[in-house]
Write an enzyme that holds these catalytic residues in place. Structure first.
Site, PDB file in Angstrom:
ATOM      1  N   LYS A 175       0.736  -1.170  -0.110  1.00  0.00           N
ATOM      2  CA  LYS A 175      -0.064  -0.165   0.098  1.00  0.00           C
ATOM      3  C   LYS A 175       0.947   1.364   0.168  1.00  0.00           C
ATOM      4  CE  LYS A 175      -0.514  -0.214   5.246  1.00  0.00           C
ATOM      5  NZ  LYS A 175      -1.157  -0.876   6.128  1.00  0.00           N
ATOM      6  N   ARG A 181     -10.821   0.484  14.354  1.00  0.00           N
ATOM      7  CA  ARG A 181     -10.604   1.226  13.135  1.00  0.00           C
ATOM      8  C   ARG A 181     -11.523   0.720  12.154  1.00  0.00           C
ATOM      9  NH1 ARG A 181      -4.409   1.111  11.031  1.00  0.00           N
ATOM     10  NH2 ARG A 181      -5.147  -0.823  10.171  1.00  0.00           N
ATOM     11  N   TYR A 241      16.456  29.570   8.741  1.00  0.00           N
ATOM     12  CA  TYR A 241      15.068  30.431   9.103  1.00  0.00           C
ATOM     13  C   TYR A 241      15.102  30.584  10.443  1.00  0.00           C
ATOM     14  CZ  TYR A 241      12.888  30.497   4.499  1.00  0.00           C
ATOM     15  OH  TYR A 241      12.574  30.471   3.050  1.00  0.00           O
ATOM     16  N   MET A 265      12.240  23.997   2.907  1.00  0.00           N
ATOM     17  CA  MET A 265      11.426  23.422   1.863  1.00  0.00           C
ATOM     18  C   MET A 265      12.478  22.544   1.121  1.00  0.00           C
ATOM     19  SD  MET A 265       8.697  24.611  -0.857  1.00  0.00           S
ATOM     20  CE  MET A 265       7.736  25.536   0.240  1.00  0.00           C
TER      21      MET A 265
HETATM   22  C1  LIG Z   1      -0.572  -1.797   7.056  1.00  0.00           C
HETATM   23  C2  LIG Z   1      -1.262  -2.917   7.306  1.00  0.00           C
HETATM   24  C3  LIG Z   1      -0.336  -4.182   7.237  1.00  0.00           C
HETATM   25  C4  LIG Z   1       1.056  -4.182   7.319  1.00  0.00           C
HETATM   26  O1  LIG Z   1       1.455  -3.565   8.451  1.00  0.00           O
HETATM   27  P1  LIG Z   1       2.978  -3.590   8.847  1.00  0.00           P
HETATM   28  O2  LIG Z   1       3.358  -3.139  10.127  1.00  0.00           O
HETATM   29  O3  LIG Z   1       3.665  -2.335   8.042  1.00  0.00           O
HETATM   30  O4  LIG Z   1       3.607  -4.670   8.624  1.00  0.00           O
HETATM   31  C5  LIG Z   1      -1.154  -5.253   7.501  1.00  0.00           C
HETATM   32  N1  LIG Z   1      -2.413  -5.252   7.687  1.00  0.00           N
HETATM   33  C6  LIG Z   1      -3.343  -4.243   7.627  1.00  0.00           C
HETATM   34  C7  LIG Z   1      -4.754  -4.357   7.978  1.00  0.00           C
HETATM   35  C8  LIG Z   1      -2.507  -3.089   7.409  1.00  0.00           C
HETATM   36  O5  LIG Z   1      -3.411  -1.888   7.625  1.00  0.00           O
END
Ligand SMILES: *Cc1c(COP(=O)(O)O)cnc(C)c1O
Length: 376
Positions: free
Chosen positions: A41, A139, A261, A309
């Site tokens: 992802k 969640r 800055y 930046m």
């Molecule tokens: C992001 C995610 C993972 C992977 O988690 P890591 O800690 O990066 O290995 C697995 N399962 C779900 C549901 C996630 O949201």
């Protein structure tokens, strides 16, 4: 050679695909008979989902997780069936046909999504989906109460071909946290109601909680990319990223000069400063102001003042001038100062260092693995 993008580049991000594959193999070995998927992802945590997924498919990975439908569609152009792609964020209204057409596996997160997917699946039977259960993170996924209500119905053969029952641990990076056992118990009891669904609880850190947490399928992301799945213990993963920023200018400054800055850094002695072409717009976080480190000529060089930046300033007074010339590079991430070290200095986690990488870096994909973390 003036057209060579590496020559023009202000900063170069090297990504070690063989190291990612080696990390995947290490995790797959760790879980033995369980299947090891890969989470790609957020563009494979900022590193390039197409390149990373291709490398992992080559290493033997068969199942990939993304967060959104858009990510799934992009990945499907790279990974053909029978490679599987599951979408964690679930089924938004009106998107089911797109999932079915592109053979993407939705992770169904509420009863409405199950109903919707059934409607799509009905004419064909066996259309795959996963079911997410919320065992304690509040969640995504069915609540335990919703699950109790639906479990009997779900256990009957229907149109949906259940590809997995998944849940996610909130505290897997803290092995002593009591929530791990609580979530495990809830998940195991749900699993007994639906024994035909491949069960999956562990992401990167969960894999290291032991065999009880592996079930049928694990879903690592961060550990593939070099983040330590067991904070506080030596990192078993290869470091994957090498980031270096080019020195644009060198200047000698007097005692009393302020830097950057807000004039927040004051030189207590005369020194030599290197201004490099990386800033918070590139994901070199502003919270690294006054705290980050680079490496030049074999020496650690401190970041002075605030990150701008497009620029950051390092104190190179201790480095021989021959090693600190405009056009040279300061290493920002390497085997010894990896994503977790930078994250500690920035007050964040390795995940955020990776996913913050901007699109101005010149990216180079390498095929040979670097050393395991810590073997500097
Ligand atoms: C992001 C995610 C993972 C992977 O988690 P890591 O800690 O990066 O290995 C697995 N399962 C779900 C549901 C996630 O949201």
């Amino acid at each position: 050679m003036a057209n060579d993008p590496a020559r023009r580049a202000g900063a170069i991000l090297e990504i070690d695909l063989a190291g990612i594959a080696a990390n995947w193999r290490l995790l797959a070995q760790q879980v033995q008979s369980a299947q090891c998927a890969a989470v790609v992802k957020a563009d494979a945590y900022g590193l390039g989902a197409a390149q990373v997924a291709t490398a992992l498919a080559g290493a033997g990975c068969r199942l990939f997780f993304v967060a959104t439908l858009e990510e799934g569609l992009a990945l499907r152009r790279v990974l053909r069936e029978p490679l599987e792609i599951a979408v964690l964020n679930g089924l938004l209204p009106g998107c089911a046909e797109e999932f079915a057409r592109q053979r993407l596996i939705p992770v169904l997160n509420d009863p409405g999504q199950i109903t919707n997917w059934r409607r799509i699946a009905a004419p064909q039977r066996g259309v795959p989906a996963m079911l997410q259960l919320d065992t304690g993170m509040a969640r995504l996924g069915l609540t335990m109460r919703e699950f109790e209500r639906l479990a009997d119905e779900l256990s009957q053969r229907g149109a949906i071909g259940w590809r997995g029952l998944i849940s996610h641990l909130a505290c897997a990076d803290e092995p002593a946290h009591s929530l791990n056992e609580i979530q495990h118990t809830r998940f195991a009891s749900a699993r007994r109601r639906l024994p035909d669904m491949p069960a999956s609880l562990a992401a990167s850190s969960g894999i290291f909680l032991g065999r009880d947490f592996h079930f049928d399928l694990v879903r690592p992301g961060a550990a593939l990319y070099g983040v330590n799945p067991q904070p506080g213990i030596a990192n078993p993963m290869h470091q994957i990223v090498h980031l270096k920023a080019r020195i644009l200018q060198i200047r000698e400054v007097d005692r009393g000069q302020t830097v950057g800055y807000g004039a927040t850094h004051l030189m207590n002695s005369p020194g030599r400063l290197a201004t490099v072409a990386v800033g918070y717009a590139d994901g070199w976080l502003r919270s690294l102001s006054h705290r980050g480190l680079g490496r030049l000529g074999g020496k650690r060089v401190p970041l002075l003042g605030r990150v701008s930046m497009d620029l950051a300033v390092f104190d190179v007074s201790d480095v021989a001038p021959a090693f600190a010339q405009p056009g040279d590079f300061i290493d920002l991430l390497d085997e010894c100062y990896g994503v977790d070290a930078a994250a500690a200095d920035a007050g964040t986690i390795g995940y955020e260092i990776l996913t913050a990488f901007g699109n101005r870096y010149h990216r180079v994909y390498r095929g040979t693995p670097g050393p395991i973390s810590g073997q500097c």
